[in-house]
Design a protein around this motif. Structure first.
Motif, PDB file in Angstrom:
ATOM      1  N   LEU A  90       0.839  -1.190   0.000  1.00  0.00           N
ATOM      2  CA  LEU A  90       0.000   0.000   0.000  1.00  0.00           C
ATOM      3  C   LEU A  90       0.874   1.240   0.000  1.00  0.00           C
ATOM      4  N   SER A  91       0.257   2.378  -0.248  1.00  0.00           N
ATOM      5  CA  SER A  91       0.987   3.639  -0.147  1.00  0.00           C
ATOM      6  C   SER A  91       1.171   3.982   1.336  1.00  0.00           C
ATOM      7  N   ASP A  92       2.158   4.796   1.617  1.00  0.00           N
ATOM      8  CA  ASP A  92       2.372   5.245   2.993  1.00  0.00           C
ATOM      9  C   ASP A  92       1.125   5.946   3.526  1.00  0.00           C
ATOM     10  N   ALA A  93       0.495   6.751   2.682  1.00  0.00           N
ATOM     11  CA  ALA A  93      -0.709   7.480   3.102  1.00  0.00           C
ATOM     12  C   ALA A  93      -1.838   6.519   3.471  1.00  0.00           C
ATOM     13  N   ASP A  94      -2.004   5.454   2.702  1.00  0.00           N
ATOM     14  CA  ASP A  94      -3.040   4.468   3.016  1.00  0.00           C
ATOM     15  C   ASP A  94      -2.771   3.794   4.354  1.00  0.00           C
ATOM     16  N   VAL A  95      -1.513   3.464   4.607  1.00  0.00           N
ATOM     17  CA  VAL A  95      -1.157   2.807   5.865  1.00  0.00           C
ATOM     18  C   VAL A  95      -1.337   3.762   7.036  1.00  0.00           C
ATOM     19  N   ILE A  96      -0.955   5.002   6.873  1.00  0.00           N
ATOM     20  CA  ILE A  96      -1.158   5.984   7.950  1.00  0.00           C
ATOM     21  C   ILE A  96      -2.646   6.137   8.242  1.00  0.00           C
ATOM     22  N   TYR A  97      -3.473   6.120   7.223  1.00  0.00           N
ATOM     23  CA  TYR A  97      -4.926   6.184   7.415  1.00  0.00           C
ATOM     24  C   TYR A  97      -5.408   4.989   8.247  1.00  0.00           C
ATOM     25  N   ILE A  98      -4.925   3.805   7.912  1.00  0.00           N
ATOM     26  CA  ILE A  98      -5.286   2.604   8.680  1.00  0.00           C
ATOM     27  C   ILE A  98      -4.827   2.748  10.122  1.00  0.00           C
ATOM     28  N   MET A  99      -3.608   3.209  10.317  1.00  0.00           N
ATOM     29  CA  MET A  99      -3.071   3.371  11.673  1.00  0.00           C
ATOM     30  C   MET A  99      -3.883   4.375  12.481  1.00  0.00           C
ATOM     31  N   GLU A 100      -4.295   5.447  11.846  1.00  0.00           N
ATOM     32  CA  GLU A 100      -5.114   6.444  12.553  1.00  0.00           C
ATOM     33  C   GLU A 100      -6.445   5.834  12.992  1.00  0.00           C
ATOM     34  N   GLN A 101      -7.007   4.951  12.184  1.00  0.00           N
ATOM     35  CA  GLN A 101      -8.234   4.266  12.586  1.00  0.00           C
ATOM     36  C   GLN A 101      -7.966   3.301  13.736  1.00  0.00           C
ATOM     37  N   LEU A 102      -6.825   2.645  13.707  1.00  0.00           N
ATOM     38  CA  LEU A 102      -6.469   1.692  14.768  1.00  0.00           C
ATOM     39  C   LEU A 102      -6.174   2.382  16.091  1.00  0.00           C
ATOM     40  N   ARG A 103      -5.802   3.637  16.044  1.00  0.00           N
ATOM     41  CA  ARG A 103      -5.454   4.399  17.248  1.00  0.00           C
ATOM     42  C   ARG A 103      -6.530   4.267  18.331  1.00  0.00           C
ATOM     43  N   ALA A 104      -7.771   4.198  17.941  1.00  0.00           N
ATOM     44  CA  ALA A 104      -8.892   4.132  18.890  1.00  0.00           C
ATOM     45  C   ALA A 104      -8.971   2.798  19.630  1.00  0.00           C
ATOM     46  N   TYR A 105      -8.210   1.788  19.196  1.00  0.00           N
ATOM     47  CA  TYR A 105      -8.279   0.447  19.783  1.00  0.00           C
ATOM     48  C   TYR A 105      -6.977   0.149  20.515  1.00  0.00           C
ATOM     49  N   SER A 106      -6.864   0.719  21.679  1.00  0.00           N
ATOM     50  CA  SER A 106      -5.644   0.640  22.479  1.00  0.00           C
ATOM     51  C   SER A 106      -5.139  -0.789  22.654  1.00  0.00           C
ATOM     52  N   GLN A 107      -3.826  -0.905  22.607  1.00  0.00           N
ATOM     53  CA  GLN A 107      -3.124  -2.166  22.858  1.00  0.00           C
ATOM     54  C   GLN A 107      -3.193  -3.172  21.719  1.00  0.00           C
ATOM     55  N   GLN A 108      -3.654  -2.767  20.560  1.00  0.00           N
ATOM     56  CA  GLN A 108      -3.702  -3.677  19.410  1.00  0.00           C
ATOM     57  C   GLN A 108      -2.407  -3.545  18.596  1.00  0.00           C
ATOM     58  N   TYR A 109      -1.292  -3.813  19.261  1.00  0.00           N
ATOM     59  CA  TYR A 109       0.031  -3.645  18.668  1.00  0.00           C
ATOM     60  C   TYR A 109       0.241  -4.530  17.443  1.00  0.00           C
TER      61      TYR A 109
END
Length: 139
Positions: A90-109
């Motif tokens: 994926l593009s870096d931007a797509d991955v950052i978007y995914i990571m920002e969504q994951l931010r809300a789910y603490s501890q899902q390393y």
């Protein structure tokens, strides 16, 4: 079994070619709970260079994991999971978007790591985003 014990048990030893064994590990990860099912997803998506698996087998393994485990993070991380399996980053931007969504789910390393490895990240921005979110979760 603890997270660390399970991690040690499967790290570099995931039984990709033994269906009954990897299905058992998925079941065991569900019993342990927390981030552990995503630890298994990470192992499923990121094959070691020493392992050869055809795309149909690989996708079947992912499909099985997805059908026996239900978590809202699955849909968020799916584009990264499929990109890794299909070896189409994926593009870096797509991955950052995914990571920002994951931010809300603490501890899902482990889910966050699946996203991390789904791009090239030549500028280090994705790694920086990973560190930012992981540090936030540790506070």
């Amino acid at each position: 079994m603890t997270y660390q014990e399970f991690y040690t048990h499967i790290d570099c030893r995931f039984p990709y070619h033994d269906t009954a064994a990897w299905q058992q590990l998925i079941a065991q990860s569900l019993e342990i709970g927390g981030d552990v099912p995503f630890l298994v997803l990470h192992e499923i998506c990121r094959l070691p260079t020493s392992v050869t698996l055809n795309i149909e087998q690989h996708l079947a393994m992912y499909a099985y994991w997805k059908t026996v485990f239900s978590h809202c993070v699955q849909d968020i991380v799916e584009p990264a999971s499929l990109a890794l399996i299909q070896r189409q980053l994926l593009s870096d931007a797509d991955v950052i978007y995914i990571m920002e969504q994951l931010r809300a789910y603490s501890q899902q390393y482990s889910a966050l790591q699946v996203a991390l490895f789904a791009c090239v990240d030549e500028q280090g921005v994705v790694d920086a985003k990973y560190e930012e979110i992981a540090s936030e979760w540790q506070r």
